[in-house]
Design a protein around this motif. Structure first.
Motif: not given
Length: 193
Positions: A122-140
């Motif tokens: 995960a860290n190495k993929l981030c270093d290579q500017n890889v992005e995986i989109e996901r929903s951010k849950w907002d419980g409120q």
């Protein structure tokens, strides 16, 4: 180095080494129990062996204790020739659109948990500017909020021989239970789906 204690599993009467697999008892333990040291190791199949020194009472056989411990105590010799580290390759799974890592071949201790490998990928993929989109849950709000980008360990999964690896496995367990070969382990990663 001092001579082995009498009655230790690696020495027979007369001081000659015992054959591997001999079931002699540990006796005349030469260490103090005042500091309560522990023996923590893994067996060849990756299972943990944990004992406090004070819990060893001399009734244990050489088969019950890791061979390297018997060698250290009885012969005063550090283990040699053990596979303390494994080489492995990290590469994208053929079904994945994730890129290869810049450094895909690694050397790590055999007891390394797969959770650490997940974090590394995960860290190495981030270093290579890889992005995986996901929903951010907002419980409120009770619904879908902002979209998050980047790569977290729980965004990816690791496989070896097309079998899913769990975070609690070790490299040793993967090598002996899934890879089952003596050459470098190949671990593939892909987006969790």
């Amino acid at each position: 180095a001092s001579p082995p204690a009498k009655g230790t599993p690696s020495s027979s009467p007369g001081g000659k080494p015992r054959a591997k697999g001999t079931t002699a008892k540990l006796a005349d333990w030469p260490f103090s129990f005042a500091n309560n040291p522990c023996i923590i190791s893994t067996t060849s199949d990756g299972e943990w062996f944990r004992r406090r020194i004070e819990d060893l009472d001399g009734s244990e056989t050489a088969e019950e204790i890791p061979e390297w411990v018997v060698s250290c105590v009885a012969d005063g010799q550090l283990p040699t020739g053990l596979d303390l580290k494994f080489s492995f390759h990290l590469m994208p799974h053929p079904d994945s659109e994730l890129p290869a890592l810049q450094q895909g071949k690694l050397l790590a201790p055999r007891i390394l948990p797969i959770s650490k490998v997940l974090n590394y990928v995960a860290n190495k993929l981030c270093d290579q500017n890889v992005e995986i989109e996901r929903s951010k849950w907002d419980g409120q709000q009770g619904g879908e909020g902002d979209r998050e980008k980047g790569v977290r360990a729980d965004d990816i999964e690791l496989l070896c021989n097309d079998k899913m690896l769990t975070p609690d496995m070790t490299l040793s367990k993967v090598r002996h239970g899934i890879w089952k070969r003596s050459d470098d382990i190949i671990i593939q990663f892909r987006e969790r789906g």
